[in-house]
Design a protein around this motif. Structure first.
Motif, short mmCIF file in Angstrom:
data_model
loop_
_atom_site.label_atom_id
_atom_site.label_comp_id
_atom_site.label_asym_id
_atom_site.label_seq_id
_atom_site.Cartn_x
_atom_site.Cartn_y
_atom_site.Cartn_z
N PRO A 334 0.72 -1.93 0.74
CA PRO A 334 -0.06 0.53 -0.15
C PRO A 334 0.79 1.07 0.21
O PRO A 334 0.23 2.06 -0.28
N LYS A 335 2.18 1.26 0.59
CA LYS A 335 3.05 2.18 0.14
C LYS A 335 4.17 2.44 -1.36
O LYS A 335 3.85 3.37 -1.44
N ILE A 336 4.88 1.68 -1.76
CA ILE A 336 4.95 1.73 -2.67
C ILE A 336 4.41 1.87 -3.85
O ILE A 336 4.89 2.48 -4.78
N ILE A 337 3.12 1.01 -4.00
CA ILE A 337 2.33 1.17 -4.96
C ILE A 337 2.12 3.26 -5.52
O ILE A 337 2.66 3.48 -6.10
N PRO A 338 1.61 3.61 -4.39
CA PRO A 338 1.61 4.59 -4.84
C PRO A 338 2.80 5.97 -4.80
O PRO A 338 2.80 6.53 -5.35
#
Length: 1705
Positions: A334-338
């Motif tokens: 959830p942090k990497i993709i954004p």
């Protein structure tokens, strides 16, 4: 030795053996690195191809057996150091060769050379970076190639050096530190532990390492995966704390890059565990360290402001995700993709981001991440933005990015098929162009790559694709077509809704061409209509041919698109697809081939298909050449159209297709083609033999008419189609019904449609005359002609117009009915049924009442109809008599129409239609009276000829439309053709000379018009009526053709008209006139007169506008005319020609004078009384006529005066001022026409030139010294003689007096060289005349007159005439002249020599030079011996040896030498004299340019070849010593001559030890001059060495010289010298000291090529030298010399020196 060939290969770049070695080494090195080796073009001497290859290891200098200890180490060090000093040379090629040489030395003695490289770097700590880099790169290459042969201590010291070089500067110096890093990576491929020990010593915990320490670790992990991965845990352990203390962006970047490389290496290691040294390694070994690193990179560095750092961090994150523990990754998704998605906005380069994202998604999908779905919306939105961005195919990064984004979609569709497909389909609804294109790209990718996933979504996709199909953008449509193609291959088109996709393709096959509105900005992505249409064509073809299951989808449904006009432009591809489908089904005998038209309700009927395809065929090159496919499809469909058509069409259609294949739009005869198609239709309807089917065909065709409302030519053909069909229809009611339908629905306002209707009705009348006339009469009385009443008749004008258009149609119909009706039935109908109705519809009575008509349409219709009626009557009258009582009245009406036309423009077809109609009426009885005929011709001729040229655009009047150029051209052509037909029809009534004159008198005045177009029309028309007259001439009595002279007088000058068309037509007229005369003289119809027929050949010459060609042609024409012209008509012709002298066209006045002169020459004897008068007239005109050819023709008459008063004429001409004007020149030339007169003049001129002084010496007051100035009378005589000889008639006297004339002019040329022209009388100006040039030109013309064509050709090829007249090159020119005469005019030489001999003692030096040069060259040819001139010439040359003039002496020496070439058998006869002369020549003191010396050596070379040994034996060494100093002369010619002479001396010295010693003394010089910059010197060296070879004393060297040193073959010098040095070492070890000292002396040569050759020689000598011979060489001298050459100003020399230094091993 026979195996070796030293010749150039045209296909390969040259490489030395050292270069080959280096290339291999580089290839090995780069193969290990995984990069392609660099390709450099190296220009060197030594290359080799041939029957035996020279692999690099076979070269002598590469033998490892050579021990360094046998060579003074200081010399090797000196050389290596010099190379290292030169490593930074400013020339790239030298740099490259230095590197190769060091590498070559390094490969042989890696430890030693590496040690020197190390020492060099240590001793020069302040060396510039670029220089250090070259040395470091050399170390890297040696290490890479010889890693296994380098000692362990050396490896350790290299590691230390490289590590020190890499980290010495705390600042980053990329090129320097990268070179040091590369050494460590190269060593690390084998000694990973040593490397890691060194590097890790500089990679200490808590201390930030050097940038390149980290970079080196990263590169090592790439180049040695299996060696590095075991260290990575420890490295990561040390590195992780460092990440937090790295503050500089460049350090963060290098750590990120290293982590990316480490992750990739670990993944590669894990993927290939079966090959790994430790198969127990697992992913979780690194997970915790990787996660810690990820934490720092992701949470801290990814937010950097530096774009490059952000991208590298992102790339590392992508690689690291695969190594992270699943739970950790799940937690971070959830942090990497954004975070990654946010990078798209911050960076312009998106490829790395997309690649990283793809890796993250792959890792997530592989572990079946549950939280990924929460990111899906943001992911899809961002990815869609990326996929919608334009792709620049010139920028590989954007292409890669696009592909990575599509990969992301492929990964996501596996995990979330429903959501992804719904997202893409929803995006399709967005009308934004880019969004749609992106969505379509994704959809296409998914259809092709995720077949199983998409299977259940087919119907949904089919439904959703409709919206983009309706998009107006061609870019979107292009993507839709691509998707349809993909869908077709995956079974979508067979489903419900698939037919819409087919329709879309067909619709876009029918696109019109792109309409360009002005200049628009260039859009590289633009998709034009043409491009989209072509794409759809190809797609339809592919669907038809490659997707088999679509056959039943496309057949027969594609037929639906054949008939609607909307799809007209798609006809060609549609037909082609249907042909493929139909042919396949037919050959496979499939039941579905037979179409059930009742069941297939959406298909057009068989009749409609046949109508459409035949109309298409009528216009085969329209709509993208749809004619041939339409006919082919018709043949395929035959059984479906009607079973009875099959066999007929199988026979009839292929010939039509063959005709189309051979034709183009321009070459196809449209009228004949239409007739063939209508004939096919007629046969088809007859063979079907089914009245009901035929009636339906006619009804369908009538209904189909409206579809062609925008294509009137096609509609017109369809009317004829209906007419032909109705001919075969036996149901009279049906016929009437169709006629009524045609007349009612026709759009009468259009001229093309009116014509079409009338032709259709006319064709119908062929079978249904009664019914057709009745229907026309009934229609004429119908409501269509009733004007609708309105208040105040406001609409009256409009109604009148419409009604008149309908009436025009009816009038045309009656004309066509008359033309097409059966001949036996029509005559009785002409007056009552046809003319009466026409008259009624024309709205006024024709007979007896003046016709006034407003409407042009009705006029044209009436004219055409009357013409058709006349034509019809003419056809019928052949079978039955008929008097057409209304003929004159109709002609009067027609003429009134012409008179009403505007005289200054051609806007309507009234003229040509009226004249055609009158021509059709003329043959009918009763005949016109003389006055009536005169009026008719006058009106028609003047109306047509007075029109402006067709290229002139008429001014627009009111609302009238201006015709386009093509229409205007056709109208002009038709009008002139109609006039000619009318004149022929008038002449046909009275085919006599008087009848011809009555027609010609209307044309005559137009022949001399000032306007080109009017003359062309007049002459062209005359040609047509004369040809017609001849074709129809019947001579019953011996009648005189009394107007022949007058006609020839008028027409013959036009053969020189400035307008080419007029010339050609005039010649046709004269040709026909003379044949008419022959017929009147009683010759048979098939009689062919050779003279008259020759006019046809003359006509071709008239195409050339050159005056001289026209002059000759007119002269030849007159000769033919004069033979056939009766005597009584001669005077008439002559006086007509006098009038022609003042013709409005100067060309024609010129022709008149030419024809007049030729005529008088041939026939003047019969006109004695006219001669004085004619001469007077010509004399008066001569000075006023500006036309050159007229002056030439008239000037010939002066010859008569000259034959009576020669001396007076000559004296007058000589006294004309120089240079002569054109008039004087023409007079001189005219005098040559009589050989007797010409001969007298030549004698007079030669006598004068012999006794007159050629020039006088005048003191120059301004410049000092004297100037030679030509004397007047000899110069004038020379000019006159030149002009006289220009006349071809002077050939006989020129040949008779040739020896004297040739000698006289040759001496005159010599006496004129460098002589100035005299001053013009009464002025201070010099006459603009080249004195020598005049004499040379006279000589050239004399040779031509004497027919010495080969001499002329040779001299022209050698450019001898220009050479001859210039002082600096005069003797060369005389040599060329003598050579040409000796080779091609030998028999004339004795008399010439006799005439020239007295001039050898002339007081004028210039004349002695000329004659000596001439005689000198003659001795070069054997012909003088054959002619027994040898003694005379030799004696003269001997006398000239002591001439006071240096040039004469030089030429005499040359002449004596030439005896060897011309008469070698006489050499020994004159041996004593020759040797004495040559010896004294070589010692000549008064020889400033060494020219006599050069001639003496060259001459002696030639003579030696033939002298007996007894005559030369004692002089050999003496001569050798004489010539030795000249070998190094800076004069190329002397160098060349001395080497050639040396070669020729060799045969006299064989067996003599003293001569052998002399050869060895100069051998080095000869070998090095093989690369002399002068090619002739190179050839001389090859020759000398080849002939001296037996004297050398070595069989192998002798064989080498004789096999490979050929003048005409190129030599690979390096390869040759390499082999030669081996044999020198083998056969003459005792002379090695002498050889190498000799070579070293050439290190200081003046020529760079020779210095380079010397360096090569030394290099190969060293390379091939065995240990035991080393003592013969002074290595100190050699090494010093090469070091000096390494600093040579010429880069080629430096390259060769560096190459030679590479042999010091």
């Amino acid at each position: 030795m026979t195996g070796r060939v030293y010749t150039c290969s045209p296909t390969r770049s040259p490489l030395t053996s050292a270069a080959l070695l280096t290339t291999e080494a580089a290839a090995v090195l780069h193969a290990e690195k995984g990069t392609p080796p660099p390709v450099r073009e190296v220009t060197v001497y030594r290359t080799f191809t041939g029957s035996r290859a020279y692999p690099s290891s076979s070269s002598g200098w590469s033998k490892s057996a050579l021990q360094l200890s046998t060579m003074d180490e200081t010399d090797v060090e000196q050389v290596t150091l010099a190379l290292l000093d030169a490593a930074n040379d400013k020339d790239a090629e030298v740099q490259e060769q230095v590197r190769k040489s060091v590498l070559t030395l390094g490969k042989q003695q890696p430890d030693r050379v590496l040690a020197m490289c190390q020492d060099y770097l240590l001793k020069h700590p302040k060396l510039v970076v670029s220089h250090r880099v070259v040395v470091l790169r050399t170390i890297e290459l040696i290490v890479s190639c010889r890693i296994d042969e380098i000692s362990a201590p050396r490896i350790k010291s290299i590691i230390t050096l490289a590590s020190d070089e890499m980290t010495r500067s705390k600042e980053v110096v990329p090129e320097w530190q990268q070179a040091a890093s590369n050494i460590l990576v190269a060593v690390g491929n084998k000694y990973i532990n040593d490397i890691m020990e060194e590097i890790l010593s500089k990679f200490q915990p808590g201390v930030l390492p050097h940038f390149f320490v980290v970079q080196t670790l990263a590169n090592l992990s790439d180049s040695n995966v299996y060696g590095m991965v075991p260290f990575l845990n420890a490295i990561l352990g040390t590195m992780l704390p460092m990440l937090n203390i790295a503050k500089q962006d460049n350090m963060k970047w290098v750590f990120s890059s290293a982590l990316c490389h480490f992750s990739d290496s670990i993944l590669e290691y894990l993927a290939n565990l079966d090959k790994a040294p430790d198969p127990t390694v697992r992913k979780d070994t690194f997970s915790s360290e990787i996660y810690c690193a990820f934490d720092t990179l992701f949470n801290h560095w990814l937010q950097s402001r530096e774009p490059k750092l952000r991208l590298t961090v992102a790339e590392a994150v992508g690689s690291m995700c695969h190594l992270m523990a699943s739970d950790k990754l799940e937690e971070q998704i959830p942090k990497i993709i954004p975070a990654i998605l946010s990078l798209y906005k911050k960076n312009n380069e998106h490829y790395i981001i997309s690649k990283s994202l793809c890796q993250v998604l792959e890792a997530s999908v592989n572990m079946s991440s549950r939280v990924l779905e929460t990111q899906l919306d943001n992911l899809l939105f961002a990815l869609h933005l990326q996929v919608s961005a334009p792709v620049d195919y010139n920028n590989p990064q954007t292409v890669k990015n696009h592909n990575e984004v599509l990969r992301c979609f492929s990964l996501l569709v596996k995990a979330f098929p429903d959501r992804l497909v719904m997202f893409v389909l929803q995006k399709l609804e967005n009308s934004n162009e880019r969004n749609r294109i992106g969505s379509l790209a994704v959809l296409r990718h998914l259809i092709n790559s995720s077949t199983s996933t998409m299977e259940s979504k087919k119907l949904l996709i089919l439904a959703s694709i409709r919206q983009p199909m309706a998009d107006h953008s061609n870019k979107v449509k292009k993507r839709v077509v691509q998707i349809i193609s993909a869908m077709a291959h995956h079974g979508y088109l067979e489903l419900d809704g698939g037919e819409l996709l087919v329709r879309f393709i067909v619709q876009h096959c029918a696109l019109p061409d792109t309409y360009q509105r002005g200049q628009r900005p260039f859009d590289p992505e633009e998709v034009t209509n043409e491009a989209l249409r072509t794409m759809c064509d190809n797609t339809l073809h592919l669907l038809t041919t490659t997707v088999g299951r679509l056959a039943d989808v496309l057949w027969p449904k594609l037929l639906h698109y054949l008939t609607p006009p909307l799809y007209s432009n798609a006809t060609a591809p549609l037909c082609k697809s249907l042909i493929v489908l139909g042919a396949k089904k037919k050959s496979n005998q499939e039941a579905s081939f037979k179409i059930d038209f009742i069941q297939e309700v959406n298909l057009p009927t068989p009749q409609t298909i046949m109508i459409r395809l035949l109309v298409n065929a009528a216009f085969p090159f329209s709509c993208r050449d749809h004619g041939a496919p339409s006919l082919s499809l018709l043949q395929i469909l035959s059984i479906n159209i009607h079973p009875k058509t099959e066999s007929l069409w199988e026979n009839e259609i292929p010939p039509l297709l063959s005709l189309l294949e051979e034709s183009t739009a321009d070459s196809l005869d449209k009228k004949q083609w239409d007739e063939k198609l209508l004939k096919l239709l007629s046969k088809t309807v007859a063979s079907i033999d089914d009245d009901k089917w035929v009636c339906r065909l006619a009804a369908e065709a009538t209904r189909y008419l409206s579809t062609y409302n925008n294509a009137l030519e096609e509609k017109s053909f369809l009317y004829r189609f209906i007419g032909v069909t109705l001919q075969q229809c036996f149901n009279k009611e049906a016929v009437k019904k169709q006629l009524q339908e045609v007349l009612l629905t026709a759009r009468h306002n259009d001229a093309v449609e009116r014509e079409g209707v009338s032709m259709g009705v006319g064709l119908c009348a062929n079978s249904h005359l009664e019914g057709t006339l009745a229907k026309l009469d009934e229609f004429g009385k119908s409501d269509a002609f009733k004007k609708s009443p309105s208040i105040f008749n406001l609409l009256k004008e409009r109604n009148d117009v419409e009604v008149e258009k309908v009436k025009s149609t009816l009038i045309l119909c009656y004309g066509q009915v008359a033309l097409n009706a059966p001949p036996e039935k029509i005559l009785t109908r002409i007056d009552q049924d046809i003319l009466r109705c026409i008259s009624k519809h024309f709205n006024t009575k024709v007979l007896g009442i003046k016709v006034e008509t407003k409407d042009l349409t009705m006029k044209l219709s009436l004219i055409k109809s009357v013409g058709h009626i006349g034509k019809a009557i003419s056809e019928c009258v052949k079978k039955q008599g008929y008097v057409f009582s209304r003929k004159q009245e109709l002609i009067t009406v027609m003429l009134d129409f012409i008179k009403a036309e505007a005289a200054d423009s051609l806007r309507t077809p009234v003229r040509h239609l009226v004249m055609t109609t009158c021509a059709n009426l003329m043959p009918l009885d009763p005949a016109l009276s003389e006055n009536e005929s005169f009026d008719l011709l006058k009106v028609c001729v003047n109306s047509a000829f007075s029109l402006p040229p067709e290229t002139q655009t008429p001014e627009k009047i009111k609302e009238e439309e201006i015709l386009d150029p093509k229409q205007r051209k056709a109208l002009y052509k038709d009008t002139m053709a109609a006039l000619q037909d009318l004149l022929k029809s008038v002449l046909a009534r009275d085919p006599t000379p008087d009848g011809l004159q009555s027609v010609f008198k209307h044309i005559e005045s137009w022949l001399s018009s000032g306007q080109d177009h009017e003359r062309e029309r007049a002459v062209s028309t005359t040609a047509h009526i004369l040809a017609f007259y001849l074709d129809n001439l019947t001579v019953k009595n011996m009648v005189s053709f009394h107007n022949l002279g007058a006609l020839l007088g008028r027409l013959s000058p036009r053969c020189s008209d400035p307008h080419p068309a007029v010339r050609a037509a005039a010649m046709d007229c004269i040709y026909v006139l003379l044949y008419i005369q022959l017929r009147y003289e009683g010759f048979a119809l098939n009689y062919k007169d050779e003279g008259v027929d020759s006019l046809q050949l003359l006509k071709n010459q008239l195409e050339n506008p050159d005056h001289s060609v026209l002059y000759k042609t007119c002269s030849d024409l007159t000769k033919v005319m004069s033979k056939r012209l009766p005597q009584q008509q001669l005077a008439t012709l002559v006086f007509m020609l006098f009038e022609g002298l003042v013709d409005s066209q100067t060309n024609c006045s010129r022709a008149s004078s030419v024809i007049l002169n030729t005529l008088l020459k041939n026939r003047g004897a019969g006109l004695q009384d006219l001669v004085p008068e004619m001469l007077e007239v010509l004399h008066v005109h001569l000075q006023n006529i500006t036309e050159e050819q007229v002056r030439v023709a008239v000037g010939q008459t002066v010859l008569i005066l000259a034959s009576q008063h020669l001396q007076t004429v000559i004296n007058t001409l000589i006294n004309q001022p120089l240079p002569y004007d054109n008039w004087t020149c023409e007079m001189w030339m005219a005098l040559g026409a009589d050989p007797i007169v010409a001969s007298q003049i030549m004698e007079m001129v030669m006598e004068k030139l012999l006794i007159s002084a050629p020039y006088t010496d005048k003191e120059s007051m301004m410049r000092g010294g004297s100037t030679k100035v030509a004397t007047n009378q000899p110069l004038a005589m020379t000019c006159g003689l030149k002009e006289l000889l220009l006349n071809g008639q002077t050939q006989e006297p020129a040949v008779n007096l040739f020896p004297r004339l040739f000698s006289c002019l040759t001496i005159r040329v010599g006496a004129s060289v460098g002589v100035a022209a005299p001053k013009i009388k009464n002025t201070k100006q010099t006459a603009p005349i080249h004195v020598a040039g005049v004499a040379a030109e006279a000589l050239r013309i004399l040779l031509a007159r004497a027919q010495l064509d080969e001499v002329m050709k040779r001299l022209d090829e050698d450019n001898a005439w220009d050479v001859l007249k210039e002082p600096s090159t005069h003797t060369t020119g005389i040599t060329l002249l003598a050579r040409a005469m000796a080779k091609h005019a030998g028999p004339r030489l004795p008399a010439i020599v006799e005439c020239l001999c007295p001039s050898l003692n002339n007081i004028y030096e210039c004349q002695r030079i000329t004659v000596t040069a001439f005689f000198s060259e003659l001795l070069n040819h054997h012909v003088v011996t054959e002619l027994m001139l040898i003694d005379v010439l030799m004696n003269n040359m001997m006398e000239r040896i002591s001439d006071p003039c240096c040039t004469v002496r030089m030429l005499a020496v040359r002449g004596l030498g030439n005896i060897a070439g011309g008469s070698p058998e006489k050499v020994n006869k004159y041996a004593k004299e020759l040797l004495a002369a040559m010896s004294s020549g070589m010692e000549e003191k008064d020889d400033p340019g060494k020219l006599i010396t050069l001639e003496a050596m060259s001459g002696l070379s030639k003579v030696l070849l033939y002298l007996d040994e007894k005559n030369v034996h004692l002089l050999v060494v003496y001569i050798f010593m004489k010539i030795k100093p000249f070998l190094e002369s800076e004069n190329d010619d002397i160098r060349c001559a001395s080497i050639n002479l040396m070669g020729n001396l060799s045969k006299f010295g064989s067996g003599e030890q003293v001569f052998k010693d002399q050869i060895h003394n100069v051998l080095v010089s000869l070998l090095l001059h093989l690369v002399d910059p002068n090619t002739q010197v190179v050839k001389a060296c090859k020759y000398a060495m080849r002939v001296c070879a037996p004297v050398v004393g070595s069989e192998q060297i002798t064989a080498m010289f004789q096999n490979h040193l050929h003048e005409d073959k190129s030599l690979h010098y390096g390869e040759f010298i390499n082999d030669l040095t081996k044999y020198l070492i083998q056969d003459f070890p005792g002379m090695l000291n002498f050889y190498h000292i000799s070579v070293v002396q050439f290190f200081k040569s003046n020529w760079a090529e020779v210095r380079a050759g010397a360096a090569m020689f030394i290099g190969f000598l060293l390379g091939n030298l065995q240990e035991e011979h080393l003592s013969h060489l002074n290595m100190g001298t050699i090494s010093k010399g090469l070091v000096m050459l390494l600093q040579d100003p010429d880069p080629v020399v430096r390259v060769k020196a560096a190459e030679a230094m590479g042999r010091f091993h």
